[in-house]
Each structure stands twice: as C-alpha cells, then as structure tokens.
Design a protein around this motif. Structure first.
Motif, mmCIF file in Angstrom:
data_model
loop_
_atom_site.group_PDB
_atom_site.id
_atom_site.type_symbol
_atom_site.label_atom_id
_atom_site.label_comp_id
_atom_site.label_asym_id
_atom_site.label_seq_id
_atom_site.Cartn_x
_atom_site.Cartn_y
_atom_site.Cartn_z
ATOM 1 N N LEU A 162 -18.461 -0.805 5.982
ATOM 2 C CA LEU A 162 -17.724 -0.674 7.237
ATOM 3 C C LEU A 162 -18.066 0.609 7.991
ATOM 4 O O LEU A 162 -17.921 0.672 9.212
ATOM 5 C CB LEU A 162 -16.213 -0.707 6.985
ATOM 6 C CG LEU A 162 -15.620 -2.053 6.580
ATOM 7 C CD1 LEU A 162 -14.135 -1.900 6.291
ATOM 8 C CD2 LEU A 162 -15.834 -3.095 7.663
ATOM 9 N N GLY B 222 -8.570 -0.943 -0.425
ATOM 10 C CA GLY B 222 -9.391 -1.563 0.605
ATOM 11 C C GLY B 222 -9.258 -0.917 1.971
ATOM 12 O O GLY B 222 -9.852 -1.396 2.938
ATOM 13 N N ARG B 223 -8.481 0.170 2.059
ATOM 14 C CA ARG B 223 -8.349 0.863 3.329
ATOM 15 C C ARG B 223 -9.593 1.715 3.577
ATOM 16 O O ARG B 223 -10.264 2.154 2.641
ATOM 17 C CB ARG B 223 -7.101 1.743 3.348
ATOM 18 C CG ARG B 223 -5.830 1.007 3.020
ATOM 19 C CD ARG B 223 -5.526 -0.140 3.963
ATOM 20 N NE ARG B 223 -5.339 0.281 5.337
ATOM 21 C CZ ARG B 223 -4.651 -0.393 6.245
ATOM 22 N NH1 ARG B 223 -4.085 -1.541 5.917
ATOM 23 N NH2 ARG B 223 -4.542 0.046 7.480
ATOM 24 N N THR B 224 -9.903 1.933 4.840
ATOM 25 C CA THR B 224 -11.123 2.637 5.208
ATOM 26 C C THR B 224 -10.845 4.132 5.309
ATOM 27 O O THR B 224 -10.179 4.590 6.242
ATOM 28 C CB THR B 224 -11.668 2.117 6.549
ATOM 29 O OG1 THR B 224 -11.791 0.692 6.477
ATOM 30 C CG2 THR B 224 -13.023 2.726 6.858
ATOM 31 N N PRO C 66 -15.353 4.471 -0.475
ATOM 32 C CA PRO C 66 -14.482 3.376 -0.018
ATOM 33 C C PRO C 66 -14.815 2.074 -0.738
ATOM 34 O O PRO C 66 -15.928 1.898 -1.259
ATOM 35 C CB PRO C 66 -14.799 3.285 1.479
ATOM 36 C CG PRO C 66 -16.171 3.850 1.619
ATOM 37 C CD PRO C 66 -16.315 4.889 0.547
ATOM 38 N N LYS C 67 -13.857 1.193 -0.790
ATOM 39 C CA LYS C 67 -14.065 -0.105 -1.419
ATOM 40 C C LYS C 67 -15.091 -0.917 -0.645
ATOM 41 O O LYS C 67 -15.852 -1.706 -1.211
ATOM 42 C CB LYS C 67 -12.743 -0.867 -1.478
ATOM 43 C CG LYS C 67 -12.805 -2.181 -2.232
ATOM 44 C CD LYS C 67 -11.429 -2.833 -2.318
ATOM 45 C CE LYS C 67 -11.469 -4.137 -3.085
ATOM 46 N NZ LYS C 67 -10.117 -4.774 -3.144
ATOM 47 N N HIS C 68 -15.112 -0.715 0.682
ATOM 48 C CA HIS C 68 -16.049 -1.446 1.539
ATOM 49 C C HIS C 68 -16.897 -0.454 2.335
ATOM 50 O O HIS C 68 -16.683 -0.247 3.536
ATOM 51 C CB HIS C 68 -15.284 -2.369 2.491
ATOM 52 C CG HIS C 68 -14.349 -3.318 1.809
ATOM 53 N ND1 HIS C 68 -14.796 -4.293 0.949
ATOM 54 C CD2 HIS C 68 -12.999 -3.432 1.850
ATOM 55 C CE1 HIS C 68 -13.755 -4.971 0.487
ATOM 56 N NE2 HIS C 68 -12.664 -4.477 1.021
ATOM 57 N N TYR D 294 -11.198 -3.709 7.886
ATOM 58 C CA TYR D 294 -10.638 -3.906 6.546
ATOM 59 C C TYR D 294 -10.049 -5.312 6.388
ATOM 60 O O TYR D 294 -10.125 -5.909 5.312
ATOM 61 C CB TYR D 294 -9.568 -2.847 6.239
ATOM 62 C CG TYR D 294 -8.185 -3.191 6.729
ATOM 63 C CD1 TYR D 294 -7.278 -3.847 5.889
ATOM 64 C CD2 TYR D 294 -7.788 -2.925 8.036
ATOM 65 C CE1 TYR D 294 -6.011 -4.187 6.343
ATOM 66 C CE2 TYR D 294 -6.526 -3.261 8.498
ATOM 67 C CZ TYR D 294 -5.648 -3.893 7.647
ATOM 68 O OH TYR D 294 -4.407 -4.262 8.100
ATOM 69 N N ARG D 295 -9.447 -5.826 7.467
ATOM 70 C CA ARG D 295 -8.814 -7.149 7.404
ATOM 71 C C ARG D 295 -9.871 -8.238 7.219
ATOM 72 O O ARG D 295 -9.670 -9.186 6.446
ATOM 73 C CB ARG D 295 -7.987 -7.399 8.673
ATOM 74 C CG ARG D 295 -7.317 -8.761 8.725
ATOM 75 C CD ARG D 295 -6.358 -8.963 7.568
ATOM 76 N NE ARG D 295 -5.810 -10.322 7.553
ATOM 77 C CZ ARG D 295 -5.538 -10.997 6.448
ATOM 78 N NH1 ARG D 295 -5.760 -10.466 5.256
ATOM 79 N NH2 ARG D 295 -5.047 -12.213 6.514
ATOM 80 N N HIS E 292 0.833 -1.198 0.000
ATOM 81 C CA HIS E 292 0.000 0.000 0.000
ATOM 82 C C HIS E 292 0.874 1.256 0.000
ATOM 83 O O HIS E 292 0.572 2.236 -0.698
ATOM 84 C CB HIS E 292 -0.923 0.001 1.219
ATOM 85 C CG HIS E 292 -1.933 -1.093 1.189
ATOM 86 N ND1 HIS E 292 -2.848 -1.318 2.215
ATOM 87 C CD2 HIS E 292 -2.190 -2.059 0.254
ATOM 88 C CE1 HIS E 292 -3.602 -2.357 1.914
ATOM 89 N NE2 HIS E 292 -3.217 -2.819 0.728
ATOM 90 N N GLU F 216 -10.932 -8.194 3.606
ATOM 91 C CA GLU F 216 -9.910 -8.819 2.749
ATOM 92 C C GLU F 216 -10.049 -10.335 2.784
ATOM 93 O O GLU F 216 -9.968 -11.000 1.742
ATOM 94 C CB GLU F 216 -8.512 -8.433 3.235
ATOM 95 C CG GLU F 216 -8.077 -7.018 2.899
ATOM 96 C CD GLU F 216 -6.674 -6.701 3.402
ATOM 97 O OE1 GLU F 216 -6.097 -5.698 2.951
ATOM 98 O OE2 GLU F 216 -6.151 -7.453 4.255
ATOM 99 N N ASP G 44 -5.907 7.057 6.585
ATOM 100 C CA ASP G 44 -6.999 6.090 6.586
ATOM 101 C C ASP G 44 -7.388 5.856 8.039
ATOM 102 O O ASP G 44 -6.860 6.517 8.941
ATOM 103 C CB ASP G 44 -6.616 4.787 5.879
ATOM 104 C CG ASP G 44 -5.524 4.020 6.617
ATOM 105 O OD1 ASP G 44 -4.752 4.643 7.382
ATOM 106 O OD2 ASP G 44 -5.427 2.788 6.440
#
Length: 330
Positions: free
Chosen positions: A301, A286-288, A296-298, A227-228, A44, A231, A132
């Motif tokens: 969260l 994928g970091r918040t 964000p990718k997710h 985030y983990r 990253h 993943e 992040d």
C-alpha cells in the motif's frame, strides 16, 4: 575533551528524560483513567487499549467512538457547556485543525514522533502524528475488469470506456483539498468537472463503496481506502486496487485535549500508540502505519510511491474549498 563533554551531555539529557518519564508515570498513577475519543474499528481499539492497560495496569481506558466529525462536535459541545471529559483525541487533520484553532488542544511534543517521516511531523506538538493512515486508492472489481485493463492513473478514469461504470463517495471534499495542494486549484477543478461528466454513481461512505465495488455494482471505484480493499481481498472477494499518483494519505493524529482531566495518563497513552510497540499492534491489525522500522501487514500500500499526507493546515480555507467541491459534485 570534546568527546567527554558530549558523553556528559548525553548522560545528562538522558537522565532528565528518564526523570520526566518517571514523573509522568507517578502522576498518571494518581489519575487512574484516560478518556479517548476516536474513530475506527472497535476491535482494533480493544487491541491497542488492552496492550496499553497491560503495560500500565494502574490505568483504565474509556473510549467514545464515532466518526471524526462527531468527535469534533462532541468536544465542542462539551466545551461550550463547560464540561471537559476527554483526554486524548484520535482525529483527522481537518477536524483537528478546527479544534486547535478554537483552543481545544494543547501541545504534547512526544519523543516518539521524531521517528516518523518528516512530512508527517507536527513541530508544534498540537497534532502528533500518527496512529495510522488511510491511503486513497482506485478500486476495481476483478470479475468485471481484468488487472491489465484497470485504470492506472486518475486521468485514465476520464476515458470513454468508464462512462457510467464508476462509483464514487459523494463526500470527497478532504481528498479534493489534498489534490489541490499537489495539482493546484485550476487542474483539480478541471479534473473533477470532467470526472462528473463520466456520470459516476454516487454513494456515501467508503466502506459501502468498497462493498458495492466487490459485489459488482460498478466496475471501478474512484477512491477507496487501501486497507479496506486488502481486507476484502484476504476474504477472497473480487476486488483489487491501483495506487495512482498522487497517493494522498489521511493521517490519524493523536492530540492532547487542552483541559484534559487526566493529562499525564493522556501523555502516556499518546506515546504508547506512537511507539514501536503500539505501531506494531496497529500494523498487525492491517492498518497502514508509516513509522520506519515497523513492517506493515500490507507493505504494497505504501511501497514504491511517494506519499502525500493531507496536512492539518489544508483546513485553513476548507470551508471555501468545500463549497467549491459541492458546487462541482452534485
């Protein structure tokens, strides 16, 4: 007349900002290098640094990577020896507060921070926020626990059914301090004392804890980084999460070292990481991120729940709070 004045002032201040930015860039060209100390995934860092060097081809990034405690200790050790190598510190609030109080940081009021939610801003500019964030969530093994049966709150972890089935990171003093800021000291202490009666299996390291949860070492993890978990889910591993209230968030601040040998390059680097471009890179990995307008990718969260950032000032009494935590968690 009034409109004309406002337009003139807007033009004037805009011209001043542009002049300052140009001046900073000109000075940074002479510095040629920016030295960054931080924690996190090396890939990253490579992505964000490659993008920075592409934008500013006359600058090269040198990175030292370790956990946040190691970053703090390295800065203080170098300082005591009269050696000043670091320009930018990517650091959490607790360790960042220690460095600020001991005089290792200087203010950088990046204009980019104004775009972030107010709860994440530092008006002093000593600990600009944030590259992040780490969201604290409950994790569970989907092979051992059905989604409808998973704990929905931290109080649910105290139910008899979870006794001897929990995993927990032994070093949760920062999360403990964050909960005190929301729940108050008495409620937080009572909660952790009751939680310890559940006989959680203690481990060190959130990544290890997540891996063991996914492997079925225990049914539920008391506290993981969101985030983990995401993943691991993407890779098809048997793990999922619950966003329990209060959702504590650990920001990664981007601070300017007080005796930075390359201060102008450092300012450019901090501004870049907090900009839309820098935040989009972090989000894609994928970091918040919490900068509005950057998806964000997710998003799951952070959507639909209030975020409670662990503020640097929580470190004021951290030594006392840490002693209290370890008197409970043994």
């Amino acid at each position: 007349m009034i409109i004309t004045i406002y337009l003139f002032l807007g033009f004037l201040f805009g011209s001043i900002d542009a002049a300052l930015a140009a001046s900073t860039e000109d000075a940074a060209k002479k510095e040629a290098t920016v030295v960054v100390y931080g924690a996190g995934n090396v890939e990253h860092w490579q992505k964000i640094n490659e993008a920075f060097e592409k934008k500013y081809p006359y600058l090269k990034v040198k990175l030292f990577r370790g956990n946040w405690e190691k970053v703090r200790n390295r800065v203080m050790t170098e300082g005591r020896a009269g050696s000043y190598f670091v320009d930018v510190l990517q650091i959490d609030g607790v360790n960042g507060w220690v460095l600020k109080e001991d005089g290792y940081l200087q203010s950088h009021k990046s204009a980019e921070t104004e775009a972030f939610p107010e709860a994440f801003r530092d008006p002093s500019g000593m600990l600009p926020c944030c590259l992040d964030t780490l969201t604290n969530v409950i994790g569970f093994n989907t092979r051992l626990v059905k989604k409808q049966d998973a704990p929905k709150s931290y109080q649910d972890l105290l139910a008899p059914r979870w006794k001897d089935k929990l995993g927990m990171d032994a070093d949760e003093g920062e999360w403990f301090a964050g909960l005190i800021s929301v729940w108050g000291k008495e409620k937080t202490v009572d909660y952790f004392r009751t939680l310890m009666k559940q006989n959680p299996s203690m481990r060190r390291g959130h990544t290890l804890l997540a891996n063991l949860t996914g492997a079925g070492e225990f049914s539920v993890a008391v506290n993981l980084f969101g985030y983990r978990v995401m993943e691991m889910k993407e890779k098809g591993e048997t793990i999922d999460l619950v966003k329990a209230d209060p959702l504590m968030v650990r920001p990664a601040h981007m601070a300017l070292a007080r005796r930075a040998p390359h201060p102008n390059a450092a300012r450019l680097y901090i501004d870049f990481t907090l900009s839309v471009e820098g935040q989009q890179i972090m989000a894609s990995l994928g970091r918040t991120v919490v900068r509005p307008g950057v998806k964000p990718k997710h998003p799951e969260l952070t959507e639909g729940v209030k975020l409670h950032p662990i503020k640097p000032e929580m470190a004021k009494n951290y030594e006392e709070i840490s002693k209290l935590y370890y008197s409970i968690v043994k």
